[in-house]
Scaffold this motif. Structure first.
Motif, mmCIF file in Angstrom:
data_model
loop_
_atom_site.group_PDB
_atom_site.id
_atom_site.type_symbol
_atom_site.label_atom_id
_atom_site.label_comp_id
_atom_site.label_asym_id
_atom_site.label_seq_id
_atom_site.Cartn_x
_atom_site.Cartn_y
_atom_site.Cartn_z
ATOM 1 N N LEU A 370 6.735 -13.941 -9.895
ATOM 2 C CA LEU A 370 6.240 -12.816 -9.096
ATOM 3 C C LEU A 370 5.451 -13.344 -7.901
ATOM 4 C CD1 LEU A 370 6.099 -9.685 -9.105
ATOM 5 C CD2 LEU A 370 3.824 -9.925 -10.105
ATOM 6 N N PRO A 371 5.962 -13.177 -6.699
ATOM 7 C CA PRO A 371 5.256 -13.684 -5.515
ATOM 8 C C PRO A 371 4.276 -12.638 -4.983
ATOM 9 C CG PRO A 371 7.373 -12.826 -4.863
ATOM 10 C CD PRO A 371 7.264 -12.601 -6.357
ATOM 11 N N SER A 372 3.331 -13.097 -4.195
ATOM 12 C CA SER A 372 2.378 -12.187 -3.552
ATOM 13 C C SER A 372 1.904 -12.814 -2.249
ATOM 14 C CB SER A 372 1.181 -11.912 -4.480
ATOM 15 O OG SER A 372 0.222 -11.097 -3.838
ATOM 16 N N GLU A 373 1.845 -12.001 -1.224
ATOM 17 C CA GLU A 373 1.336 -12.455 0.070
ATOM 18 C C GLU A 373 0.445 -11.356 0.653
ATOM 19 O OE1 GLU A 373 2.788 -13.901 4.522
ATOM 20 O OE2 GLU A 373 4.241 -13.274 3.031
ATOM 21 N N LEU A 374 -0.840 -11.605 0.717
ATOM 22 C CA LEU A 374 -1.789 -10.628 1.253
ATOM 23 C C LEU A 374 -1.773 -10.691 2.771
ATOM 24 C CD1 LEU A 374 -4.070 -8.572 0.611
ATOM 25 C CD2 LEU A 374 -5.670 -10.491 0.790
ATOM 26 N N ARG A 375 -1.506 -9.553 3.389
ATOM 27 C CA ARG A 375 -1.530 -9.464 4.851
ATOM 28 C C ARG A 375 -2.681 -8.547 5.248
ATOM 29 N NH1 ARG A 375 4.982 -8.684 6.095
ATOM 30 N NH2 ARG A 375 5.657 -10.654 5.165
ATOM 31 N N TRP A 376 -3.598 -9.099 6.021
ATOM 32 C CA TRP A 376 -4.794 -8.345 6.365
ATOM 33 C C TRP A 376 -4.474 -7.146 7.240
ATOM 34 C CZ3 TRP A 376 -8.734 -9.034 3.423
ATOM 35 C CH2 TRP A 376 -8.947 -10.277 2.815
ATOM 36 N N GLY A 377 -3.360 -7.195 7.940
ATOM 37 C CA GLY A 377 -2.951 -6.021 8.711
ATOM 38 C C GLY A 377 -2.674 -4.833 7.798
ATOM 39 N N ASP A 378 -1.982 -5.085 6.668
ATOM 40 C CA ASP A 378 -1.731 -4.018 5.695
ATOM 41 C C ASP A 378 -3.041 -3.496 5.112
ATOM 42 O OD1 ASP A 378 0.960 -4.253 6.096
ATOM 43 O OD2 ASP A 378 1.335 -5.487 4.324
ATOM 44 N N VAL A 379 -3.952 -4.429 4.805
ATOM 45 C CA VAL A 379 -5.244 -4.024 4.240
ATOM 46 C C VAL A 379 -5.982 -3.117 5.229
ATOM 47 C CG1 VAL A 379 -7.505 -4.838 3.457
ATOM 48 C CG2 VAL A 379 -5.435 -6.097 2.822
ATOM 49 N N GLY A 380 -5.962 -3.481 6.511
ATOM 50 C CA GLY A 380 -6.627 -2.661 7.513
ATOM 51 C C GLY A 380 -6.027 -1.270 7.623
ATOM 52 N N VAL A 381 -4.698 -1.187 7.616
ATOM 53 C CA VAL A 381 -4.033 0.110 7.715
ATOM 54 C C VAL A 381 -4.354 0.983 6.502
ATOM 55 C CG1 VAL A 381 -1.783 1.258 7.716
ATOM 56 C CG2 VAL A 381 -2.167 -0.717 9.185
ATOM 57 N N ILE A 382 -4.286 0.388 5.304
ATOM 58 C CA ILE A 382 -4.562 1.145 4.073
ATOM 59 C C ILE A 382 -6.008 1.626 4.049
ATOM 60 C CG2 ILE A 382 -4.707 0.975 1.554
ATOM 61 C CD1 ILE A 382 -2.423 -1.119 1.756
ATOM 62 N N THR A 383 -6.935 0.710 4.327
ATOM 63 C CA THR A 383 -8.357 1.076 4.308
ATOM 64 C C THR A 383 -8.665 2.134 5.357
ATOM 65 O OG1 THR A 383 -8.912 -1.167 3.568
ATOM 66 C CG2 THR A 383 -10.694 0.161 4.473
ATOM 67 N N GLY A 384 -8.147 1.941 6.560
ATOM 68 C CA GLY A 384 -8.384 2.911 7.620
ATOM 69 C C GLY A 384 -7.802 4.278 7.300
ATOM 70 N N SER A 385 -6.571 4.288 6.752
ATOM 71 C CA SER A 385 -5.930 5.565 6.408
ATOM 72 C C SER A 385 -6.714 6.299 5.328
ATOM 73 C CB SER A 385 -4.495 5.313 5.939
ATOM 74 O OG SER A 385 -3.728 4.693 6.949
ATOM 75 N N ALA A 386 -7.159 5.562 4.307
ATOM 76 C CA ALA A 386 -7.928 6.178 3.219
ATOM 77 C C ALA A 386 -9.234 6.764 3.753
ATOM 78 C CB ALA A 386 -8.205 5.160 2.120
ATOM 79 N N PHE A 387 -9.887 6.039 4.640
ATOM 80 C CA PHE A 387 -11.159 6.532 5.181
ATOM 81 C C PHE A 387 -10.947 7.757 6.065
ATOM 82 C CE2 PHE A 387 -14.458 6.572 8.495
ATOM 83 C CZ PHE A 387 -15.574 6.757 7.685
ATOM 84 N N VAL A 388 -9.890 7.740 6.881
ATOM 85 C CA VAL A 388 -9.608 8.889 7.746
ATOM 86 C C VAL A 388 -9.310 10.133 6.908
ATOM 87 C CG1 VAL A 388 -7.936 9.835 9.389
ATOM 88 C CG2 VAL A 388 -8.844 7.547 9.737
ATOM 89 N N MET A 389 -8.505 9.962 5.852
ATOM 90 C CA MET A 389 -8.211 11.111 4.986
ATOM 91 C C MET A 389 -9.467 11.612 4.291
ATOM 92 S SD MET A 389 -4.438 10.377 3.347
ATOM 93 C CE MET A 389 -4.687 8.663 2.936
ATOM 94 N N SER A 390 -10.335 10.694 3.897
ATOM 95 C CA SER A 390 -11.600 11.104 3.276
ATOM 96 C C SER A 390 -12.467 11.877 4.272
ATOM 97 C CB SER A 390 -12.363 9.871 2.775
ATOM 98 O OG SER A 390 -11.611 9.162 1.823
#
Length: 413
Positions: A370-390
């Motif tokens: 099982l591979p994994s690659e953390l991309r900070w761009g994805d983290v930023g989009v997810i965090t920003g989207s969650a905060f905007v919806m909140s």
């Protein structure tokens, strides 16, 4: 000082123990929902990014980005290779001979693709040199009929380095005893492992030995191309074919493995969308939480209004409360998601070792872990989207609180 009132009162409402424990429970579940949604989305997208990376580095590191071939073959390949390498996007052009065949050894039979290569040029178009587990590409000598196999392929037919294996290709040889498939005994001189399906269906031999076996004399089947940008493969091949003889034809990785890449991209988008909906549901649970808080705090709101608080101040109080809930859940989820994404490969490997099972079988999937690659761009989009919806979830309840009239709220107090 008045500007700080919404902030202080909003934080106090967030920390205070409410009389209505159900409201506290709804607030907690909203925060937990955001936390889990953000964490799972970061983890899943990191795993999908890992599969995408492995496809590019392992699968597309072993198979050619593109090929130029001819139905009749060609012997003047050095001239064509030199012409192709003048293209700024083509890093290397290397000759090959290929054949589909079957390996047999002590009753075991396994089909595979056999590539005839030039060992000294192979590292220009392949990562095989970096994934040898036994022997080396230099062990392939012309005339010695040595062969390098994927470790899974060797395991299936029960051979190791130094063993003899028979290769049968589907071309008839006419002998005094009749017509038989063309066969040749090879010596296993090396094994490679890239952790992908190629380990079970690929072998390589020296190009001179394959030319002898295929009776090609000095002819080759084509040229493998290494590009600086694999996503330009189709365009580059098409442009080069316009400058080559009409009997030439081209192919690229999108025809052989493009469906796999597209499937990973589609799955990533769809899973991301579905999990984003989960985050949206958790975020908009804040609406119900704040609506109940507003109803519970009508007396407090009326008192603040009689003391001079403006509707904007009241609205700010409940926006602060909702934002704190959303921001806390988002940040905790981001931390958990990043931590999980960075360690999920090792954790799954540990579970496989403890339980003695393998979740990703290389016979079924194109990689075996099982591979994994953390991309900070994805983290930023997810965090920003969650905060905007909140944040958006706080607007209606806060506006409703600002519309409460003191006389109406205090009538039954």
């Amino acid at each position: 000082m008045l500007d700080k009132i919404p902030f202080f009162i909003g934080l106090r409402y967030t920390r205070a123990k409410r009389r209505n424990h159900f409201i506290s429970f709804i607030s907690l579940t909203s925060m937990l929902g955001l936390t889990l949604g953000v964490a799972v989305l970061i983890l899943v997208l990191s795993v999908m990014n890992g599969f995408d990376r492995e496809l590019r580095q392992r699968i597309l590191g072993m198979v050619p980005h593109a090929t130029i071939s001819s139905q009749s073959g060609f012997q003047n390949w050095p001239e064509i290779a030199e012409k192709l390498e003048q293209n700024e996007h083509i890093q290397a052009a290397v000759p090959y001979v290929k054949a589909q065949g079957m390996f047999t050894h002590r009753g075991y039979v396994r089909g595979a693709l056999v590539n005839g290569i030039m060992p000294e040029l192979e590292d220009k178009v392949s990562i095989m040199k970096d994934h040898m587990v036994a022997g080396s590409l230099g062990d392939l000598k012309p005339g010695e009929f040595g062969i390098i196999m994927g470790d899974l392929l060797a395991r299936f037919i029960g051979v190791g380095v130094g063993d003899k294996v028979t290769l049968m290709i589907p071309e008839a040889s006419i002998t005094p005893a009749g017509v038989f498939p063309r066969m040749k005994r090879f010596t296993v001189v090396g094994l490679f492992s890239v952790g992908a399906e190629l380990d079970s269906n690929l072998a390589v031999a020296h190009i001179a030995d394959m030319q002898t076996l295929m009776r090609l004399d000095k002819d080759i089947h084509g040229l493998r191309l290494q590009l600086d940008d694999l996503f330009k493969a189709r365009e580059v091949v098409w442009n080069q074919l316009q400058e080559l003889p009409s009997n030439m034809r081209g192919s690229d990785w999108t025809r052989t493995h493009g469906n796999l890449f597209q499937a990973i991209q589609m799955e990533k988008r769809m899973i991301g969308l579905l999990l984003m909906i989960v985050i949206a549901v958790a975020a908009f649970n804040i609406v119900s939480t704040l609506v109940m808080v507003v109803t519970d705090k009508q007396g407090d709101i009326a008192i603040l209004r009689t003391l001079g608080a403006t509707p904007a101040t009241i609205m700010g109080i409940f926006m602060v409360q909702g934002i704190v809930i959303g921001l806390t859940g988002t940040l905790i989820g981001t931390g958990l998601g990043v931590l999980a994404a960075l360690n999920v490969s090792d954790f799954v490997a540990w579970v496989e070792q403890i339980m003695g099972i393998q979740f990703l079988d290389s016979n079924v999937y194109f990689i075996s872990y099982l591979p994994s690659e953390l991309r900070w761009g994805d983290v930023g989009v997810i965090t920003g989207s969650a905060f905007v919806m909140s944040f958006l979830s706080t607007l209606y309840p806060a506006w409703r609180a600002s519309r409460i009239q003191p006389a109406e709220a205090l009538r039954y107090e």
